[in-house]
Scaffold this active site. Structure first.
Site, mmCIF file in Angstrom:
data_model
loop_
_atom_site.group_PDB
_atom_site.id
_atom_site.type_symbol
_atom_site.label_atom_id
_atom_site.label_comp_id
_atom_site.label_asym_id
_atom_site.label_seq_id
_atom_site.Cartn_x
_atom_site.Cartn_y
_atom_site.Cartn_z
ATOM 1 N N GLY A 244 0.826 -1.208 0.000
ATOM 2 C CA GLY A 244 0.000 0.000 0.000
ATOM 3 C C GLY A 244 0.856 1.252 0.000
ATOM 4 O O GLY A 244 2.074 1.201 0.181
ATOM 5 N N GLN A 245 0.183 2.389 -0.205
ATOM 6 C CA GLN A 245 0.865 3.684 -0.223
ATOM 7 C C GLN A 245 0.024 4.696 0.522
ATOM 8 O O GLN A 245 -1.184 4.799 0.299
ATOM 9 C CB GLN A 245 1.082 4.147 -1.660
ATOM 10 C CG GLN A 245 1.805 5.486 -1.760
ATOM 11 C CD GLN A 245 2.154 5.841 -3.194
ATOM 12 O OE1 GLN A 245 2.293 4.976 -4.037
ATOM 13 N NE2 GLN A 245 2.282 7.128 -3.466
ATOM 14 N N VAL A 247 0.202 8.719 2.899
ATOM 15 C CA VAL A 247 0.714 10.081 2.788
ATOM 16 C C VAL A 247 2.193 10.131 3.118
ATOM 17 O O VAL A 247 2.960 10.867 2.503
ATOM 18 C CB VAL A 247 -0.077 11.019 3.728
ATOM 19 C CG1 VAL A 247 0.485 12.432 3.669
ATOM 20 C CG2 VAL A 247 -1.550 11.023 3.357
ATOM 21 N N ASN A 250 5.529 4.316 1.501
ATOM 22 C CA ASN A 250 5.105 3.073 0.867
ATOM 23 C C ASN A 250 5.291 1.936 1.858
ATOM 24 O O ASN A 250 6.197 1.982 2.702
ATOM 25 C CB ASN A 250 5.965 2.763 -0.371
ATOM 26 C CG ASN A 250 5.678 3.702 -1.520
ATOM 27 O OD1 ASN A 250 4.572 4.179 -1.655
ATOM 28 N ND2 ASN A 250 6.682 3.962 -2.335
ATOM 29 N N VAL A 251 4.451 0.917 1.752
ATOM 30 C CA VAL A 251 4.611 -0.275 2.580
ATOM 31 C C VAL A 251 4.740 -1.467 1.638
ATOM 32 O O VAL A 251 3.901 -1.666 0.761
ATOM 33 C CB VAL A 251 3.422 -0.479 3.538
ATOM 34 C CG1 VAL A 251 3.635 -1.724 4.395
ATOM 35 C CG2 VAL A 251 3.240 0.739 4.436
ATOM 36 N N LYS A 267 8.156 -0.335 5.928
ATOM 37 C CA LYS A 267 7.551 0.970 5.663
ATOM 38 C C LYS A 267 8.672 1.899 5.201
ATOM 39 O O LYS A 267 9.561 2.251 5.978
ATOM 40 C CB LYS A 267 6.882 1.502 6.933
ATOM 41 C CG LYS A 267 6.108 2.791 6.742
ATOM 42 C CD LYS A 267 5.383 3.180 8.035
ATOM 43 C CE LYS A 267 4.534 4.414 7.854
ATOM 44 N NZ LYS A 267 3.801 4.764 9.089
ATOM 45 N N ASP A 365 -5.388 8.426 14.737
ATOM 46 C CA ASP A 365 -5.811 8.034 13.384
ATOM 47 C C ASP A 365 -6.334 6.594 13.377
ATOM 48 O O ASP A 365 -5.973 5.797 12.500
ATOM 49 C CB ASP A 365 -4.660 8.176 12.386
ATOM 50 C CG ASP A 365 -5.151 8.215 10.939
ATOM 51 O OD1 ASP A 365 -6.367 8.417 10.737
ATOM 52 O OD2 ASP A 365 -4.329 8.037 10.032
#
Length: 561
Positions: A244-245, A247, A250-251, A267, A365
């Site tokens: 995933g990506q 803010v 990237n992971v 990460k 979050d």
């Protein structure tokens, strides 16, 4: 006397001879001036004047014919020039289609022509020149075609290598059920689930020249360009796919070559000074969490190590299977997950909140995207502490936390505490129970309206503390609803004095538990009570994580197990 006379006579004779010479010179000069410049006609004995005039007329006609031939010759040469220019341009553009090749053509066409007077060139010379230009044109075309073939071979090589790598990744990582979709109702079933975003964005570049460039590993926004097969951190980790990506980073999923090829998650923080500082802050918080949870019991993701790679700060985490958003899409879309999974996940999430409050950390979050689940789907862990902070470091900002999970005190600008995480957790539990998002406002103003539709009017004693209260309420504490005029398309503000709750959480929860038995009805009632207390508009009246763990919805489910 006789001698004198002879001298005078001699003198006179010499003077007369001089005068005669001067006259002859003057006469000859006059003759030269009046002499015709045109060459005289050849004198032919026996020719009459009429014949001479006819010969003169024929010579004039021959001269006219010669001039016409010269003009025709000039026109032919011009046509040859224009035709060669047009043919060269069209052929070059058709065969190459690139700006570089067009520049080569223009240079060749602008070359100076041979310094010759075309009026004096014979037809054989013209043919030689045209033949030479044809040969030059053929040579240029052959060179440009050779370059084009090379570029096509390189592009084909890249495409073939890219397709082969993607096929290999799909064979290794994607499960069999992707080719045969099945409907699964029990989320704890043995079938596996993989997110669709694993491989789509990953590319591989086998070009030796590009791999040697110093700035080839970043994109324009500072993200690291992920390539399958990259080996990082002194040949320890091999990148397998992109997970995933966000803010900040990237992971990627990677393979730990030093530990029997076990899987980990890396990460990769963006190459940016602000993001780098945020990454260092996240490392500090994660280490504090790991120290407080040395036995790994309280469901926060574990940080294994960190390193630098090509200007990027990289954080290494334990690998988990998927995020809670994917679980809800697969097992609970529009109806929620089953009761057993719901109570288990809620309890684990509240345990993580209790640990964070104990060590004075606000996650800030919490949402399904930042909650990970293991492969067996029985363990949940809170992740992504990029927005986390210590309790004393918080500052009022209206855009903290993702909007659908944002507490009212953040929108109003009231100093916030751990209770913002409790609000976000309540929204997440509701989403797990129903498969739908609880509050879906398109802006902060609309979010406040959604809160009041469920909970009623926000008390004036809370509004008075808000730093941003005037953006949404007037001096009478009446709500100012921002709307878009349907006719003009402009935003207008409507004062809303009386706000009556229009939503019933109990009814919304029961829609997801159709044909519920007596035991499930009790669970629904307990869940409704828990969520209402976790969603109190006054943060001081909101339940703490410890109180939530003691609530009947959590406590009684543990006792029945």
């Amino acid at each position: 006397m006789a001698d004198k006379y002879e001298k005078h006579s001699k003198h006179d004779s010499t003077r007369d001879s001089r005068n005669k010479g001067r006259k002859s010179n003057k006469d000859s000069a006059k003759f030269k001036q009046s002499e015709c410049k045109t060459p005289p006609l050849p004198i032919r004995h026996g020719c009459s004047i009429e014949e001479l005039m006819k010969q003169r007329q024929t010579i004039k006609e021959e001269l006219k014919n010669i001039e016409k031939d010269g003009n025709k010759r000039k026109e032919v040469i011009k046509k040859c020039k224009t035709e060669t220019k047009c043919s060269e341009k069209s052929k070059y553009k058709h065969n190459t289609g690139s700006l570089h090749e067009a520049e080569i053509i223009s240079k060749t066409l602008k070359q100076p022509s041979p310094e010759k007077d075309y009026n004096q060139i014979d037809s054989e010379d013209e043919e030689n020149i045209i033949e030479q230009r044809r040969l030059k044109r053929k040579q240029l075309l052959e060179q440009l075609n050779a370059k084009k073939c090379k570029t096509e071979l390189i592009v084909n090589h890249f495409q073939d290598s890219h397709e082969n790598v993607q096929k290999e990744v799909v064979k290794k990582d994607s499960p069999k059920y992707l080719s045969k979709p099945q409907i699964v109702t029990d989320m704890f079933s043995e079938e596996d689930f993989a997110s669709k975003k694993n491989i789509d964005i990953v590319t591989q570049d086998n070009n030796e020249t590009t791999s040697q460039l110093n700035d080839n590993w970043d994109d324009c926004e500072g993200y690291y360009n992920i390539k399958v097969g990259d080996i990082v951190n002194n040949n320890r980790y091999t990148i397998k796919s992109l997970l995933g990506q966000g803010v900040y980073a990237n992971v990627v999923k990677a393979q730990d070559n030093s530990k029997a090829n076990s899987e980990i998650a890396i990460k990769i923080i963006r190459n940016n000074e602000l993001m780098y500082k945020t990454g260092l802050k996240e490392i500090k918080i994660l280490k504090e969490i790991n120290d407080a949870d040395s036995e790994n019991k309280y469901h926060c993701v574990r940080l294994l190590s960190q390193f630098m790679h090509k200007g990027h700060l990289c954080l290494v985490f334990e690998a988990l299977h998927m995020d809670l958003r994917c679980v809800l899409k697969k097992y609970g879309k529009n109806h929620g997950i089953n009761v057993k999974a719901l109570t288990s996940y809620s309890r684990q999430l509240l345990l993580a909140l209790r640990l964070l409050k104990k060590i004075g950390i606000i996650h800030a979050d919490i949402k399904p995207d930042n909650i990970l689940v293991n492969e067996k789907k029985n363990t949940l862990k809170l992740c992504d502490f990029g927005s986390a902070m210590k309790i004393n470091d918080n500052e009022p900002t209206p855009y903290l936390v993702s909007r659908f999970y944002r507490a009212p005190e953040i929108i109003l600008g009231i100093p916030y505490k751990h209770s913002v995480d409790v609000w976000s957790t309540a929204c997440t539990i509701y989403e797990m129970a129903t498969g739908r998002i609880l509050f879906t406002g398109s802006s902060n103003n609309r979010m406040l309206k959604s809160f009041m539709d469920l909970k009623g009017r926000i008390p004036s004693r809370i509004l008075r503390k808000g730093k941003f209260k005037d953006q949404h309420f007037n001096y009478n504490n009446n709500f100012l609803l921002h709307k878009t005029d349907e006719l003009t398309g402009r935003e207008k503000v409507i004062e809303v004095a009386n706000i009556i709750p229009s939503r019933d959480m109990g009814k919304e929860l029961r829609k997801s538990f159709k044909n519920a038995n007596i035991n499930e009805e009790k669970i629904i009632t307990n869940l409704k009570d828990l969520l209402e207390k976790m969603l109190a508009l006054d943060e001081n009246q909101r339940l703490t994580p410890t109180d939530c763990l003691k609530h009947p919805f959590i406590f009684e489910s543990l006792r029945t197990e």
